[in-house]
Design a protein around this motif. Structure first.
Motif, short mmCIF file in Angstrom:
data_model
loop_
_atom_site.label_atom_id
_atom_site.label_comp_id
_atom_site.label_asym_id
_atom_site.label_seq_id
_atom_site.Cartn_x
_atom_site.Cartn_y
_atom_site.Cartn_z
N ARG B 279 0.82 -1.21 0.00
CA ARG B 279 0.00 0.00 0.00
C ARG B 279 0.86 1.26 0.00
N THR B 282 1.76 2.28 -3.52
CA THR B 282 0.73 2.74 -4.46
C THR B 282 -0.10 3.89 -3.93
N ASP B 283 -0.26 3.97 -2.64
CA ASP B 283 -1.17 4.94 -2.04
C ASP B 283 -0.34 6.11 -1.50
N ALA B 284 -0.14 7.11 -2.35
CA ALA B 284 0.73 8.23 -1.97
C ALA B 284 0.14 9.03 -0.82
N ALA B 285 -1.18 9.14 -0.76
CA ALA B 285 -1.80 9.89 0.34
C ALA B 285 -1.52 9.20 1.67
N PHE B 286 -1.67 7.89 1.68
CA PHE B 286 -1.37 7.10 2.88
C PHE B 286 0.11 7.22 3.24
N ARG B 287 0.95 7.08 2.22
CA ARG B 287 2.39 7.11 2.48
C ARG B 287 2.83 8.43 3.10
N GLU B 288 2.39 9.52 2.50
CA GLU B 288 2.83 10.82 3.00
C GLU B 288 2.28 11.09 4.39
N THR B 289 1.05 10.66 4.63
CA THR B 289 0.46 10.85 5.96
C THR B 289 1.24 10.07 7.01
#
Lengths: 449, 299
Positions: B279, B282-289
């Motif tokens: 995840r 692929t999930d940049a919003a999750f990663r940055e958060t």
């Protein structure tokens, strides 16, 4: 600091290391935290030239022949802009787009009556919200389902546009669509689902481009007043040690519209679209340095006659039948070394009960097993500054061969130059016969920041 | 995306490979015990770690007896998060994200490194050009090929591998001086089974006796020729742990070197398991958060 490139190291002679060689990394670290809103942008400006350079004639046996003269086909300046900003916890805005200016001798310049033409296009443009085990994205984006690189039978969610011959990879030709994508990240497996309430179709060839042929009737867009069209699908993916597998199911429209002659014989061609169901499976398996890929697709209710080779359009197909189709793409990727890699992808499809429903004397364009193969090789040299790559692509019946050799040189972190030579060989059993013996050269100069 | 920038190197293990606690007093340790201490400390320091580093690669030459770049180095900056798993936390999962250069920004690599020699390590990459997560074949290599590299550098997984000590004969060659420091000179020789998976027939490590930092590692091929050399310098304490903040590995066959500069390294970070999954790729919003939460733990 700079020495001759051929300096040889003698391991038997002891030496010391210049500790200051990379000390700048620590000296400059204090500035690393000074973020700027410009950091969210990546911009690449490119000037491209390409043309067909082989003077020859194309023979269509028992029909006609026509001369193919050397000419510049593209002369265009473009900018690709990408923006990604996680502007709040759990939120992300991502966008990318391109602007192209077509200069003299570019086919779009000539198609516009010898006027400079400027074209804008939004590629990605989506808003993402991630929370708990969920992620929701809405906007223009892509959905990639296939494991096989380059020619997967499962990479059919998004439409494609092969406008020029210097784009022969499906990854580069893929167009974004307006999609709502919901991902669920579970314990050990994931679900990814999409909904598209405005299905789009492969755009017709741009007038003047190598793929453009003057149709007998004007090609129009599909009449959307006939009802709600939508596409939807879901994929389940799980990773095992050494392998990933996915199952997927979708209700889709074929990306390639079917054009039929107007009923009265005059006016615009009638665009027809076709919906179908897709069941798919994909898997990979890593074995040492080898990665094996496998995709399987079962399509229920696809149009029997439609070309699958990139860049071709199905015009006035004589057979209008819906059939079931099974397709597979498989291949491998092998890292020969840190610098060299090779991959092979084979795509094969077959219509089931292909003779059923045909009138006496009728036959399908896609008869028996049909498909394509793709081989890629790349070699990086000069500390990755120089990349040499080659691609061979052909159809399974050995009716056509497209060979590409590319060289990309990175001058520095901003500037890069590239060159391509593309050769096409075909017989009259392939639509690429119109490009038989064509040789194209392309050069690009780019600046990224 | 070019294959050469792909790889399965584990960034936090690269960091961990040069991290050793000061507390160990090991005057009478056997070679095996020294290596076990090293292994334990590698894992301890790579567990729950957040790092930021700069990776530079160039062709090198020797000038006035000193190694130096013969061309402009290719520089990449990256951020890495790692955590230990399994029995005694002997397996490691990590994710590395490229921050620079701009053209490669966001390329992420997820790696699972297994202590058990029978299990191949696993790596996945997210490549925006392909639009999907891609498994990278890693595994072992034959004698003619190079194990997967870290973002095209000379750092490879095998160079940073942990565990599997039972598969080596370990000998203390001598106590000597390296870079002005007292060191143990230790030789490791793989057994027959391990040798089939390794590019090296023998490795010699120079371990700082006081700070437990590897100051030099020599790797030899099956013909007894030294083919790689790793040097650690700028040994400093970070978070109470001695670290060679500048690590350089030289490929003596291709005359190419890579330097890893550890700009920041923080241990004791509470890394959620979900972060070390596909995840994050692929999930940049999750990663940055999640990255912001991890960074906040530092402050």
């Amino acid at each position: 600091m700079v020495l001759d490139d051929d300096v040889q190291f003698d391991a038997d002679v002891d030496f010391s290391f210049d500790d200051d060689l990379f000390s700048a990394a620590f000296d400059e670290d204090s500035s690393a935290s000074s973020a700027s809103w410009l950091d969210n942008f990546t911009i690449k400006i490119t000037q491209q030239f390409s043309g067909q350079v082989n003077n020859h004639s194309v023979e269509i046996p028992s029909l006609f022949s026509f001369p193919r003269e050397a000419e510049l086909e593209t002369n265009r300046l473009g900018a690709n802009i990408r923006y990604q900003n996680a502007f709040a916890p759990g939120w992300l805005l991502q966008a990318s787009g391109q602007i192209r200016s077509y200069w003299q001798d570019d086919y779009q310049y000539e198609a516009e009556g010898d006027k400079i033409d400027i074209e804008y296009r939004v590629n990605e443009f989506f808003l993402q919200r991630s929370f708990d085990q969920h992620s929701v994205k809405f906007g223009r984006q892509t959905v990639v389902w296939g494991e096989t690189t380059g020619n997967s039978v499962l990479d059919i969610i998004n439409t494609t546009e092969f406008r020029d011959f210097n784009i022969i990879d499906i990854e580069e030709a893929r167009l974004n669509q307006w999609l709502l994508v919901w991902d669920y990240f579970g314990e050990g497996s994931n679900f990814s689902s999409f909904l598209n309430i405005f299905p789009e179709f492969n755009p017709p060839a741009v007038r003047g481009s190598p793929f453009f042929f003057e149709p007998a009737f004007n090609l129009t867009d599909y009449d959307r007043d006939s009802g709600l069209q939508f596409e939807a699908g879901t994929k389940w993916r799980k990773s095992f040690e050494g392998s990933d597998i996915s199952f997927m199911a979708a209700y889709l429209y074929e990306n390639q519209m079917r054009f039929e002659d107007p009923i009265s014989g005059i006016g615009d061609a009638v665009a027809q679209v076709n919906d179908f169901f897709l069941l798919g499976f994909s898997a990979n398996r890593a074995v040492g340095k080898l990665l094996l890929n496998f995709d399987l697709a079962y399509s229920h209710g696809v149009q029997a006659d439609s070309f699958s080779f990139p860049g071709t359009a199905s015009l006035a197909n004589p057979v209008n039948l819906k059939k079931d189709q099974i397709g597979t793409s498989f291949g491998f990727e092998y890292a020969i070394s840190n610098e060299q890699s090779i991959s092979l992808g084979i795509q094969a499809q077959k219509l089931l009960d292909e003779d059923e429903g045909l009138l006496s004397g009728q036959s399908l364009i896609n008869d028996g097993v049909f498909g394509s193969w793709l081989v890629r090789y790349s070699n990086t040299l000069m500390n990755s500054d120089l990349v040499i790559s080659s691609t061979l692509q052909g159809d399974l019946n050995a009716n056509s061969l497209l060979a590409m050799l590319g060289v990309d040189y990175t001058v520095n972190d901003n500037w890069a130059v590239g060159g391509q030579i593309i050769s096409i060989t075909s017989n009259d059993a392939s639509p690429l016969i119109f490009f038989d013996e064509d040789v194209r050269l392309a050069a690009t100069l780019s600046y990224s920041f | 995306m070019r294959r050469n920038i792909l790889g399965k190197g584990l960034v936090c293990l690269i960091a961990a490979g040069l991290l050793f606690p000061l507390q160990i007093i090991a005057q009478d340790l056997s070679a095996r015990e020294i290596m076990e201490e090293l292994e334990d400390n590698r894992r301890a320091t790579s567990n729950s770690a957040l790092s930021r580093m700069q990776l530079s690669t160039c062709k090198f030459g020797v000038r006035e007896g000193k190694i130096t770049c013969a061309e402009r180095p290719r520089v990449k900056s990256l951020e890495s998060v790692g955590k230990g798993y399994g029995t005694d936390l002997r397996d490691t999962r990590s994710v590395a994200i490229l921050l620079e250069p701009a053209a490669e920004r966001g390329i992420g690599m997820l790696s699972f490194i297994y202590d058990d020699g029978a299990r191949d390590n696993e790596t996945w990459l997210y490549l925006s050009a392909l639009g999907r997560v891609k498994r990278i074949a890693s595994g072992s290599s034959d004698e003619e090929t190079e194990p997967g590299s870290l973002f095209g550098s000379e750092f490879t997984t095998e160079d940073q591998d942990t565990g599997k000590l039972d598969e080596y004969e370990i000998n203390l060659l001598e106590e000597t001086v390296e870079a002005g420091r007292e060191v143990w000179k230790i030789e490791t020789v793989p057994n027959e089974e391990r040798a089939r998976k390794s590019r090296y027939s023998r490795t010699v490590l120079y371990v700082d006796k006081e700070r437990f930092v590897e100051l030099r590692i020599e790797m030899y091929d099956q013909y007894g020729k030294e083919i790689k050399r790793m040097l650690g310098s700028r040994v400093e304490q970070m978070n109470g742990i001695w670290v060679a903040r500048s690590t350089t590995i030289m490929n003596l066959v291709t005359n190419r070197l890579s330097n890893m500069a550890f700009l920041e390294m923080h241990t004791g970070i509470d890394v959620p398991d979900e972060f070390l999954t596909q995840r994050t790729l692929t999930d940049a919003a999750f990663r940055e958060t999640e990255l912001e939460k991890l960074r906040a733990q530092i402050n």
